[in-house]
Design a protein around this motif. Sequence first.
Motif, PDB file in Angstrom:
ATOM      1  N   PRO A 258      28.776  24.737  59.994  1.00 45.53           N
ATOM      2  CA  PRO A 258      29.813  24.877  58.964  1.00 45.53           C
ATOM      3  C   PRO A 258      29.476  24.151  57.661  1.00 45.53           C
ATOM      4  CG  PRO A 258      30.795  24.341  61.082  1.00 45.53           C
ATOM      5  CD  PRO A 258      29.317  24.198  61.257  1.00 45.53           C
ATOM      6  N   VAL A 259      29.016  22.883  57.781  1.00 46.68           N
ATOM      7  CA  VAL A 259      28.743  22.138  56.549  1.00 46.68           C
ATOM      8  C   VAL A 259      27.459  22.617  55.874  1.00 46.68           C
ATOM      9  CG1 VAL A 259      30.113  20.055  56.766  1.00 46.68           C
ATOM     10  CG2 VAL A 259      27.965  20.231  58.025  1.00 46.68           C
ATOM     11  N   ALA A 260      26.491  23.066  56.673  1.00 47.10           N
ATOM     12  CA  ALA A 260      25.255  23.576  56.070  1.00 47.10           C
ATOM     13  C   ALA A 260      25.572  24.824  55.235  1.00 47.10           C
ATOM     14  CB  ALA A 260      24.233  23.903  57.153  1.00 47.10           C
ATOM     15  N   LEU A 262      28.538  25.663  53.961  1.00 42.89           N
ATOM     16  CA  LEU A 262      29.354  25.252  52.820  1.00 42.89           C
ATOM     17  C   LEU A 262      28.467  24.668  51.718  1.00 42.89           C
ATOM     18  CD1 LEU A 262      32.218  24.867  51.698  1.00 42.89           C
ATOM     19  CD2 LEU A 262      32.284  22.636  52.808  1.00 42.89           C
ATOM     20  N   PHE A 263      27.495  23.858  52.127  1.00 40.50           N
ATOM     21  CA  PHE A 263      26.593  23.262  51.142  1.00 40.50           C
ATOM     22  C   PHE A 263      25.768  24.333  50.425  1.00 40.50           C
ATOM     23  CE2 PHE A 263      22.107  21.967  50.532  1.00 40.50           C
ATOM     24  CZ  PHE A 263      22.294  21.256  49.368  1.00 40.50           C
ATOM     25  N   LEU A 264      25.181  25.262  51.188  1.00 35.34           N
ATOM     26  CA  LEU A 264      24.340  26.282  50.558  1.00 35.34           C
ATOM     27  C   LEU A 264      25.166  27.133  49.587  1.00 35.34           C
ATOM     28  CD1 LEU A 264      22.095  27.350  53.543  1.00 35.34           C
ATOM     29  CD2 LEU A 264      21.510  25.895  51.595  1.00 35.34           C
ATOM     30  N   PHE A 265      26.424  27.339  49.934  1.00 33.38           N
ATOM     31  CA  PHE A 265      27.325  28.116  49.108  1.00 33.38           C
ATOM     32  C   PHE A 265      27.623  27.398  47.787  1.00 33.38           C
ATOM     33  CE2 PHE A 265      31.799  29.211  48.088  1.00 33.38           C
ATOM     34  CZ  PHE A 265      31.601  30.547  47.792  1.00 33.38           C
ATOM     35  N   VAL A 270      27.423  20.284  44.651  1.00 29.67           N
ATOM     36  CA  VAL A 270      27.263  19.152  45.564  1.00 29.67           C
ATOM     37  C   VAL A 270      26.157  18.216  45.070  1.00 29.67           C
ATOM     38  CG1 VAL A 270      26.614  18.449  47.899  1.00 29.67           C
ATOM     39  CG2 VAL A 270      28.097  20.421  47.566  1.00 29.67           C
ATOM     40  N   MET A 271      24.983  18.784  44.740  1.00 24.35           N
ATOM     41  CA  MET A 271      23.860  17.926  44.360  1.00 24.35           C
ATOM     42  C   MET A 271      24.138  17.222  43.030  1.00 24.35           C
ATOM     43  SD  MET A 271      20.355  19.621  45.821  1.00 24.35           S
ATOM     44  CE  MET A 271      20.418  21.243  45.133  1.00 24.35           C
ATOM     45  N   GLU A 272      24.687  17.953  42.078  1.00 25.03           N
ATOM     46  CA  GLU A 272      24.997  17.311  40.792  1.00 25.03           C
ATOM     47  C   GLU A 272      26.067  16.246  40.963  1.00 25.03           C
ATOM     48  OE1 GLU A 272      25.916  20.430  38.055  1.00 25.03           O
ATOM     49  OE2 GLU A 272      23.812  20.993  37.812  1.00 25.03           O
TER      50      GLU A 272
ATOM     51  N   ALA B 113      15.683  22.440  50.699  1.00 29.36           N
ATOM     52  CA  ALA B 113      15.108  22.084  52.002  1.00 29.36           C
ATOM     53  C   ALA B 113      15.134  20.572  52.199  1.00 29.36           C
ATOM     54  CB  ALA B 113      13.678  22.606  52.103  1.00 29.36           C
ATOM     55  N   ILE B 114      14.829  19.810  51.154  1.00 31.13           N
ATOM     56  CA  ILE B 114      14.788  18.353  51.290  1.00 31.13           C
ATOM     57  C   ILE B 114      16.191  17.762  51.282  1.00 31.13           C
ATOM     58  CG2 ILE B 114      13.790  16.204  50.366  1.00 31.13           C
ATOM     59  CD1 ILE B 114      11.702  18.241  51.293  1.00 31.13           C
ATOM     60  N   PHE B 115      17.127  18.440  50.580  1.00 31.72           N
ATOM     61  CA  PHE B 115      18.474  17.859  50.477  1.00 31.72           C
ATOM     62  C   PHE B 115      19.373  18.223  51.656  1.00 31.72           C
ATOM     63  CE2 PHE B 115      22.784  17.246  48.885  1.00 31.72           C
ATOM     64  CZ  PHE B 115      22.673  15.996  48.311  1.00 31.72           C
ATOM     65  N   LEU B 116      19.123  19.359  52.297  1.00 31.35           N
ATOM     66  CA  LEU B 116      19.993  19.814  53.387  1.00 31.35           C
ATOM     67  C   LEU B 116      20.270  18.731  54.445  1.00 31.35           C
ATOM     68  CD1 LEU B 116      21.570  22.249  54.486  1.00 31.35           C
ATOM     69  CD2 LEU B 116      19.496  22.990  55.652  1.00 31.35           C
ATOM     70  N   PRO B 117      19.245  17.959  54.872  1.00 33.16           N
ATOM     71  CA  PRO B 117      19.526  16.916  55.868  1.00 33.16           C
ATOM     72  C   PRO B 117      20.549  15.878  55.407  1.00 33.16           C
ATOM     73  CG  PRO B 117      17.166  17.319  55.743  1.00 33.16           C
ATOM     74  CD  PRO B 117      17.791  18.089  54.608  1.00 33.16           C
ATOM     75  N   VAL B 118      20.685  15.673  54.080  1.00 34.98           N
ATOM     76  CA  VAL B 118      21.615  14.661  53.582  1.00 34.98           C
ATOM     77  C   VAL B 118      23.048  15.021  53.973  1.00 34.98           C
ATOM     78  CG1 VAL B 118      22.569  13.570  51.514  1.00 34.98           C
ATOM     79  CG2 VAL B 118      20.123  14.061  51.648  1.00 34.98           C
ATOM     80  N   ILE B 119      23.386  16.319  53.911  1.00 33.94           N
ATOM     81  CA  ILE B 119      24.762  16.709  54.243  1.00 33.94           C
ATOM     82  C   ILE B 119      24.885  17.141  55.715  1.00 33.94           C
ATOM     83  CG2 ILE B 119      25.355  17.316  51.862  1.00 33.94           C
ATOM     84  CD1 ILE B 119      24.865  20.053  54.352  1.00 33.94           C
TER      85      ILE B 119
END
Lengths: 281, 296
Positions: A258-260, A262-265, A270-272, B113-119
């Motif tokens: 679920p969180v993966a 949500l993150f990709l979406f 999220v990163m910023e 790819a490198i950031f995915l593990p963080v979340i």
Amino acid sequence: MNEDIRPNRLLQALAYLVATGTSLLFLYPYWWMLVSAFRPTRAILSDPLRLWPETLSFRIFSEIGRIGGVELSTYIVNSLLITTLSTALGVIVTALGAYALVRRPKAPGFSLVRYGFLVTIMYPYMLLVIPVYLVMFKLGLLGSYAGIILFLALGPLQFFLFEQFFRKIPNEVIEAAVIDGASEWQILTRVVLPMAAPITATVALITFLLNWAQWFPIMVISRSPDTYTLPVALLSMNSELGTNFQGIMALAVLTTLPVALLFLFAQKRVMEGMAAGAVKG
Amino acid sequence: MTDVLATLSRDRIFYLFVAPFAALTILFGVWPILLSIQVSFTASATALRPNPTYVGLANYAAVLADPIFLASLGRTLLYTLLSVVANLAFALGFAILLDSRLLKRGSLFFRLAIFLPVITPDVAGYVVWRWLYDRSFGALNAFLTLVGLPPFGGLSSVDTAMLAILIAELWHHAGFYMIIFLANLSIRDRALEEAAHIDGATTWQRWRYVILPQLRPALVINSVYALIQFLKTFTVVVVMTKGGPSDQTNFVSYYAYQLFDQARYGEATAMATILFAIVIVLSLTAYRLGDREPGQ
């Protein structure tokens, strides 16, 4: 000119090789987890490296229907419930708190609140959870959803993101509203909050991702597995004797997916957001 | 006095706004910390009673005389040092690679790819790593055998356990440090590099004297964050090693938790206070060192 700034072919190929290789290494654990969730434990033992399951069967997800005497669906509902409510509460409380601390930094007591918060986030989190157990006991919140949700509501990144945003609102905007005779409540609801919609979305998203992953406070505040979330259930399943390897991997998939997704979406936000919140702290 | 009252009434609504935040901070932050410090001065057996017996610094003396704690503290500091260096070096290297003109396409994929593990929930990530290292189930040793390399001891060997959890933690955390370096790289002044190039600076000189000094903010933030992060390493130990083998990964956080579990509250909280002091001193030092202008 600029010969050594223009990339040369060999160097470029090398850069792609390193970047692709590292990325695939970082992604491999996900693939292994996913494939292992669909393979019987015996099959994994004989060939751990297989890149594709022998047969595509979802039976394992019904086989792990009960973990530690509690329905799998209970853990899923708990995860959704606890994460959503603690995120909503956290966003509201942190936004209002950060707003007040930014608007009135010199009000009596306010710097004390801010320092109290800063000291709290410096304290080794895992060791804070232990005395929190005593506090929950004294407040009668042990074993309750309320205790878990209240504890998960606050976090450093969330506070710094809001504080940073409110500091950037130009004074003139607020003064203009004051001159127009707006009350502080009106300034908040009609001027500040509409401006804060994007940052609120970012904070909500990041808080959801972080709180979904929480396990230790939930385990400590809980009195029984009835209030466990997916990560806590996964941990207790992993510590059980007699390895149901396939079941563990299936539960890990349920915890991660679920969180993966949500993150990709929402990856950019999220990163910023996480970079911005950290730079402030 | 009237001044104070006037301020209070004008600011009243702000007290309302801050009240829930202050309440949560006090209830689940300040109070437990004070409680923990208070317990560290009491005898464990009486710690939870309404009138505990105060023993002064006895718990601190006991902790500092405990060889397991001292060994644990030493390993925690060593692990923190290695982790901070490894994570920042990896994150900086990868950020530079992603930021360079060498990678025209696919940069987003690499970053994701490198950031995915963080979340990724840390428990899930570490559970998968634990089994990847496993001697019978694990893909890692199966792969090493396949290509004819000697097996990796992983979590069960005294020599490799710390390295094994360092790798798993790097996988989980490095993406976070990477995006901070990337954010810093994207706001740097590229005109300076052009100027240095025209002045005949080599690639190395450009990096060392033009770009690296501009990365100071990210280096400081990342060092402080990483220090705090790895000093309190806990989850990976719970999931992967339970402190073993032979206490090789029994870091202070985990040791304190074990003592707490055995109802040795006084010593556990004394350890917590000591670790807290170390976190504050080290991160303030890193911050000061980094904040100082070069050459000062």
